[in-house]
Write an enzyme that holds these catalytic residues in place. Structure first.
Site, PDB file in Angstrom:
ATOM      1  N   GLY A  15     -42.104 -53.781 -14.313  1.00 25.51           N
ATOM      2  CA  GLY A  15     -41.935 -53.887 -12.860  1.00 25.51           C
ATOM      3  C   GLY A  15     -41.830 -55.338 -12.423  1.00 25.51           C
ATOM      4  N   GLY A 115     -45.937 -57.177 -18.805  1.00 27.97           N
ATOM      5  CA  GLY A 115     -47.302 -56.673 -18.810  1.00 27.97           C
ATOM      6  C   GLY A 115     -47.716 -56.153 -20.177  1.00 27.97           C
ATOM      7  N   THR A 138     -48.498 -59.102 -14.298  1.00 27.28           N
ATOM      8  CA  THR A 138     -48.726 -57.815 -13.662  1.00 27.28           C
ATOM      9  C   THR A 138     -49.325 -58.047 -12.291  1.00 27.28           C
ATOM     10  OG1 THR A 138     -50.637 -56.349 -13.558  1.00 27.28           O
ATOM     11  CG2 THR A 138     -50.342 -57.493 -15.596  1.00 27.28           C
ATOM     12  N   ILE A 139     -48.780 -57.310 -11.345  1.00 21.36           N
ATOM     13  CA  ILE A 139     -49.317 -57.302  -9.995  1.00 21.36           C
ATOM     14  C   ILE A 139     -50.794 -56.928 -10.015  1.00 21.36           C
ATOM     15  CG2 ILE A 139     -49.211 -56.009  -7.827  1.00 21.36           C
ATOM     16  CD1 ILE A 139     -46.815 -57.644  -8.081  1.00 21.36           C
ATOM     17  N   ASP A 140     -51.122 -56.004 -10.904  1.00 23.84           N
ATOM     18  CA  ASP A 140     -52.435 -55.351 -10.869  1.00 23.84           C
ATOM     19  C   ASP A 140     -53.554 -56.204 -11.443  1.00 23.84           C
ATOM     20  OD1 ASP A 140     -51.155 -53.178  -9.812  1.00 23.84           O
ATOM     21  OD2 ASP A 140     -51.049 -52.080 -11.698  1.00 23.84           O
ATOM     22  N   HIS A 278     -44.276 -50.534  -2.503  1.00 30.76           N
ATOM     23  CA  HIS A 278     -43.492 -51.631  -3.065  1.00 30.76           C
ATOM     24  C   HIS A 278     -43.540 -52.913  -2.253  1.00 30.76           C
ATOM     25  CE1 HIS A 278     -42.072 -48.679  -5.873  1.00 30.76           C
ATOM     26  NE2 HIS A 278     -41.574 -49.676  -6.567  1.00 30.76           N
ATOM     27  N   LEU A 279     -44.083 -52.870  -1.035  1.00 35.95           N
ATOM     28  CA  LEU A 279     -44.208 -54.121  -0.283  1.00 35.95           C
ATOM     29  C   LEU A 279     -45.037 -55.135  -1.047  1.00 35.95           C
ATOM     30  CD1 LEU A 279     -44.815 -52.784   3.326  1.00 35.95           C
ATOM     31  CD2 LEU A 279     -42.672 -53.485   2.264  1.00 35.95           C
ATOM     32  N   GLN A 280     -45.924 -54.634  -1.923  1.00 34.74           N
ATOM     33  CA  GLN A 280     -46.807 -55.527  -2.684  1.00 34.74           C
ATOM     34  C   GLN A 280     -46.088 -56.281  -3.794  1.00 34.74           C
ATOM     35  OE1 GLN A 280     -50.850 -53.188  -3.219  1.00 34.74           O
ATOM     36  NE2 GLN A 280     -49.224 -51.805  -2.620  1.00 34.74           N
ATOM     37  N   ARG A 281     -44.891 -55.841  -4.149  1.00 36.85           N
ATOM     38  CA  ARG A 281     -44.174 -56.442  -5.281  1.00 36.85           C
ATOM     39  C   ARG A 281     -43.219 -57.543  -4.865  1.00 36.85           C
ATOM     40  NH1 ARG A 281     -44.714 -54.684  -9.873  1.00 36.85           N
ATOM     41  NH2 ARG A 281     -45.293 -52.553 -10.410  1.00 36.85           N
TER      42      ARG A 281
END
Lengths: 356, 356, 356, 356
Positions: A15, A115, A138-140, A278-281
């Site tokens: 992602g 990731g 990774t975003i997470d 998806h706004l977070q990406r």
């Protein structure tokens, strides 16, 4: 006799995350300072194995790239690689083909930005002899082996900004607002954004919750004169003994909507749900993420210059180091339920839905 | 003989919007400049009719309020008022009771900040003799009688920022991204944000769409080398002859999710859907909205000073004027399908799903 | 017989402003919808007269351009053109040479994006027969003939955000903060941002101020318990009878620093000064500016399609119209000292330094 | 017999920073969870020694405080305390009086939020027996003993955003833009923001620069086709052997303006200078700073609960720890000229003005 120009490859996989372009830029600028050529491989491993699509990246190609989200090399979640099953070196094996492709392209090193899944593939390729260097993304923030991944700080800003916005509506309408944020396996975004945004309840995968405890917290606040509440839920959070109560499969709305519905029933208050998704990406990376990405990209080229392969660049404290790829593979960096951060949240009165 | 201090009331009604606090602040500051007292009524008409909850607002109470979203007076969507059915002046009639309450509170004027529903109530109260002055508010910009309502510009910023974020993900993954924005009856946010964010397709209530046309646009872009698309959908947009195809009732996901599902089937591309929802209501108002709110608040007090009642303050071109409340009631300000703005969008290649 | 492709030119001139790229994009997209070719001329009139530097702009060239500040065509403040002095058509005359260059390039129309200086040149070129169409641009919003120029709303956001930031410091330290914003000839940014940011004093070129009145306002606030003050100063604001007191020539710091120094002497309070400068010009345009720029660009191509030359596209109320270039030339759009906006500010208690 | 309620004090001292309110909120919320009372002391040590101004802070007082910049307790840079000169315990000694005031207020602990100066005072008070606990604060990140201070990340965002804005103007006009940022003694903001914003030159106090080297870098970029440059200067940066060339005393404009003037002479390019100043101090804290502030506040209360005095809470890697106050005093945390971060910047082609 003219010596051949050194050449390294770079690809982005999995992602997208804010900062991918910043890593690519740093790789190109650092490599160009060494007189090396950089090959940008398109669409992750797809460009290596499938479409054979790639191009030379020059300093001019990466000008203005630092503040831009996404990745100019594009990326896919598509899987060419299953788990490696045999030690045979068959021509049909994608790992074998990938190693061969790296050789044929004449790459001194291949920098794989991704990731856990990506680094697992990188590790297998390295076992087969390929000169890979991992860059953690990774975003997470759930990748093991590093204190922080880029993309997380930007996602945190989006999530915290969302909580700020919901606060004003919640307070104006005496409502409960539920915000579902990313975090399929881990609660890092929910925990950090919940603390930074002043949430009243934080629900994360690492701490199974009871919806009744959540409702009690909301009602307790009501009785103390705070007639609104903000609840942050990681998408992977689950109720205790949840199988009877909550079946993720077949539910369109996800855990956020489930929590919202249950709370309306249990508290008789108005509840509204927002799913950030998806706004977070997307969007421009935060300064922190730009800096971390830039350091990672430069450090990956340094590793190539020193011949350090099979490692991943990583943040440890304030320093950029390299760690064996194996450290990033096979398990995730999870929130520990008794960690300082969770205890800090509890000491501020934030509930996790597991209170006695 | 001491003259009694003049006193006006102010209330906020309907959904919250960025700028409500800025109006309240301007009312208090302007009124205080005239030596008047301001009564802030809590929870919209509920504080007038039900809880009788209100308080004096001083300059100190509104300090620092300009940049804050929401409303310190709180608001409700709760309806005390049905349509007025008889000309009888019964004690049970909420309109009659409201007029009486205004008299008993000794209000020289009551400033009602709200949307179409609120102004309709204000109009009825005025017919019964109450000295009301309307201030137009709606996120959706669909209130008639004024060129612009406050809250709209801030919502537009949130929606445009979301499109920017989705762009980087869409381009990195060759995806179709669908963004559902507010606009139950009108497409103002979708149209403005779609233009400002560079959307490829804009779907609005005023122009029924064909999902096949939308899919064709996506595929046409693919063939021209743009393998991603951004689609902005107003929540009230509907497919042409939609009753067989799309039944809103019972659907959790709304029109955005429906469009997403249909497009995955028709284009075989990856589609992701984001529903902005309440994020569009909250947060600090934009400078434009702060300025408009401030001008509205000051103008409402001016109207009271001149004894102009039964009117609503409004923006016409660059000027603040007052218009009869009736102009704001009974119909909405809709996007005209052949307006300049729509034609401008079409001339840029943006599709509305009704192309031949 | 093959018909020749229609061709139009576009250039950006004067100081850069957020939205220039959005105009260029809209011109290219609209023109391409008509099957026309667009020639982008580099460095304003320099590319037409001096370097002869230009290139064809396609849809691909303008992809992703909407959110980007600045101008891909670059711009200069450099003057090739003096005021036209004779009616002779000499070869040495830059106006004559420019008209000839436009002809030689085979342009059906030349779109000139710029402020008052640019439109004055465009007007002269039109008098000599060139098919020019103006697009109004200035950060300062001081161009006559249009209700609004693009770039202003973005500058307003930067200035308002700055006031918000200074507020917290001012309040924490009991300080006076002076913010100098753009506006050499007019006070639009100062007035709008001052209102939107909650300034206590606004100083603009249109209202000469007395520094003693400003000091009195600061002291009056102190006595009422507000021990901090925010003062917004347009760079062109001047003290009444200022020649003895304030000589701009030779002063490094500008009017903001002068106001700061005087206030420290007069009030004995701590004063801090911030000069926003070029921060107001850069960055991604606001949604409002993106929309206005896009509408202007599309309208300029429409004007070319209809053969309307010697006009400037303009905003009137909510509509885009064209006005004769002469309307934009020779005088500026100034803040009227008795306009609604100034009176609104005064009614809120904001001082302009001219109080009795 | 009723036990007396435990009571702690908190004060903010020195320049304000985003996150001060977040620390205060966390202190109040954590203490209230323990059943303790919190006394907020106004205006730093002034409220303890001079005005004796303070008040009880409850959970209600800190509601909504998390996103707000500044400090509700106000702060001063005013010095009551000189360096301690004797070991005598005179009544006139401000340290002795402060310790007595803390006793008289019945404080179990005094939490002192501030920079190096503040912690030095705290250390002296502790030597005299006062139960102080330090919380590290400085925009500049130059406090020793901790990996990071709150306020720095927010300042970094403001500075990086400014570089982004200047980039578009620089590129549109072929200009050199000079941005002066905070950092009287250390170059942390300049270095981080320069890296995050893509600066071409970074000038910091730790690396004396040659203005000729800077000019050469600008000209070299020109020759490579990048006709603009971005230069970030910490306010404390100085030219090598600078006393003849640059005399800070008496110069209104500071180092940024000096660099600008010199570069115009040396490169014959247009140069523009922006001094960020107090914009870096204000506004809502970033999520990172809110989180760090919250953790610091909670940890300070934890330290009080455990009776740990004479220490400062600090960040080490990802953990909050306490360190002896002495570690934070007497020296600063400076950028090491050969640190990874500087080398990373050099490897990307960023110049520091000391190149051979």
């Amino acid at each position: 006799m003219a010596s051949k120009k050194q050449r390294i490859g770079v690809l982005t996989s999995g992602g997208d995350a804010p900062g991918l372009n910043a890593v690519i830029r740093a790789v190109v600028k650092s490599a160009s300072g060494l007189g090396w050529e950089v090959i940008g491989i398109h669409d992750g491993f797809e460009g290596l194995l499938g479409t054979k699509s790639y191009r030379v990246l020059t300093n001019a190609d990466v000008q203005g790239l630092l503040p831009r989200g996404g990745t100019i090399l594009r990326t896919t979640n598509k899987g060419h690689f299953g788990p490696r099953r045999s030690d045979e070196l068959s021509e049909a094996d994608p790992y074998v083909r990938a190693v061969k492709a790296i050789e044929e392209m004449g790459l001194r090193a291949l920098i794989t930005i991704g990731g856990e899944g990506t680094q697992r593939i990188a590790l297998e390729l390295h076992k087969l002899g390929a000169p890979v260097i991992g860059v953690p993304k990774t975003i997470d923030n759930d990748l093991a082996g590093t204190d922080r991944t880029f993309g997380f700080d930007t996602a945190l800003q989006v999530a915290t900004d969302a909580i700020d916005r919901l606060h004003t509506t919640a307070a104006s309408h005496n409502r409960v607002m539920v915000l579902e944020v990313m975090g399929r396996h881990t609660g890092w975004i929910a925990l950090h954004a919940g603390l930074a945004g002043g949430a009243d309840v934080i629900l994360i995968p690492e701490i199974p919750f009871s919806i009744e405890r959540v409702a009690e917290k909301v009602m307790a606040r009501d009785q103390q004169g705070s007639s609104f509440s903000i609840i942050v839920v990681a998408e992977g959070a689950r109720p205790r003994g949840g199988s009877e109560m909550y079946i993720a499969e077949g539910r369109l709305g996800g855990i956020g909507h489930w929590v919202g519905e249950q709370l309306e029933k249990l508290t008789a208050k108005e509840v509204r749900v927002v799913v950030l998704g998806h706004l977070q990406r997307g969007g421009s990376p935060s300064p922190y993420d730009r800096l971390l990405s830039t350091r990672y990209g430069a450090a990956a080229v340094q590793a190539a210059a020193r011949g350090i392969y099979g490692e991943m660049v990583a943040l440890r404290g304030q320093d950029i180091v390299t760690v064996p790829l194996a450290e990033a593979c096979g398990h995730l960096n999870r929130v520990r339920p008794h960690s300082d951060l969770v205890l800090c949240a509890r000491s501020l009165g934030i509930a996790f839905g597991d209170e006695l």
